[in-house]
Design an enzyme around this catalytic site. Sequence first.
Site, short mmCIF file in Angstrom:
data_model
loop_
_atom_site.label_atom_id
_atom_site.label_comp_id
_atom_site.label_asym_id
_atom_site.label_seq_id
_atom_site.Cartn_x
_atom_site.Cartn_y
_atom_site.Cartn_z
N ASP A 52 -21.35 128.55 95.31
CA ASP A 52 -21.53 127.17 95.78
C ASP A 52 -22.80 127.04 96.62
OD1 ASP A 52 -20.63 128.47 98.04
OD2 ASP A 52 -19.00 127.07 98.47
N SER A 53 -23.52 128.17 96.82
CA SER A 53 -24.85 128.13 97.43
C SER A 53 -25.78 127.26 96.60
CB SER A 53 -25.42 129.54 97.56
OG SER A 53 -25.42 130.19 96.30
N ASP A 91 -17.33 130.12 91.93
CA ASP A 91 -16.98 129.94 93.35
C ASP A 91 -16.19 128.64 93.48
OD1 ASP A 91 -17.18 130.79 95.93
OD2 ASP A 91 -19.29 130.33 96.18
N LYS A 120 -13.78 132.72 92.91
CA LYS A 120 -13.93 133.30 94.25
C LYS A 120 -13.42 132.30 95.28
CE LYS A 120 -18.08 133.89 96.40
NZ LYS A 120 -17.93 133.07 97.63
N GLU A 122 -12.95 131.73 99.56
CA GLU A 122 -13.28 132.17 100.92
C GLU A 122 -12.01 132.15 101.78
OE1 GLU A 122 -16.59 130.14 102.78
OE2 GLU A 122 -17.86 130.42 101.02
N GLU A 189 -19.50 139.21 103.80
CA GLU A 189 -20.80 138.61 104.15
C GLU A 189 -21.06 138.64 105.66
OE1 GLU A 189 -21.53 134.72 102.45
OE2 GLU A 189 -23.42 134.51 103.54
O1 KIV Z 1 -22.26 130.87 97.23
C1 KIV Z 1 -22.76 132.00 97.14
O2 KIV Z 1 -23.85 132.19 96.58
C2 KIV Z 1 -22.02 133.11 97.71
C3 KIV Z 1 -22.74 134.41 97.89
C4 KIV Z 1 -23.57 134.33 99.12
C5 KIV Z 1 -21.81 135.56 97.94
O3 KIV Z 1 -20.89 132.96 98.08
#
Ligand code: KIV
Length: 271
Positions: A52-53, A91, A120, A122, A189
Amino acid sequence: MSMTNNEPFKEKMTISKIKKSKNIKKLTMITAYDALFAKLFEQEADMILVGDSLNMSFAGEPDTLSATLDQMIYHTKAVCNGAKSAFVICDMPFGSYINENEALQNCIKVYAKTNAAAVKIEGGADRAHIIKHLTSNSIAVMGHIGLMPQYVRSEGGYIVRGKTQEDTQQLICDAKAVEKAGAFCIVLEGVKTQAATQITQAVQIPVIGIGAGNVTDGQVLVWSDMLGFFESFKPKFVRRYLQGGELVRNAVKEYCNDVQNSTFPSKEEEY
Ligand code: KIV
């Protein structure tokens, strides 16, 4: 190894190969948001994360919190289309897994609409019940603990973790809870290296670090950071393997000059 189109063929990763890599081989993961770059990355990296970056580096937002499920599905589809033999992880965006049922419905949507191999999530011990519900319903989950970008507003910033023994114990507890809930792997992280060592050793599943030193079972980097396209700032843990921004600017400058000098297109580039 076999050959297709003169390119070495990389065997597709599976959950069991990822789990078995612990203490045997370091795992590599890179983010991707589109088909073009995903295709470039799949031959080398073990896993591709549609992080989600993308909300920051791709959409220019100040944090990841406004990424939507539809946005993540759109980009995950693109990545899966480009990197057909890659192990792709989607994510789950902020707010898409606030309780067990919503999390399951949203993950089913990701599985139905994309070819992602896993999602993924969090969160540590606080989210273990959600991870457990997903894994009990055949969703493959990668955990994410330590500095969690989706907690940026509730934590009041991006704060490096594992600076005290108390916090390190909390992170060990998080890692164990995520493992017990059935996650196949954990992203760790923004954690002090000494704490990362203890966390990595506390679980049997691979721990993939980002800003957690050289002691984890693998590493992940955001593609636009490591290839030098995101130039606003460089976090300490990022190594730039390419000066992407500079290369693109120079290429575009050359193109504009060629047009202005009437050297592009040439006779060979005409119909
Ligand atoms: O969103 C993302 O790119 C991430 C990575 C930093 C692991 O969660």
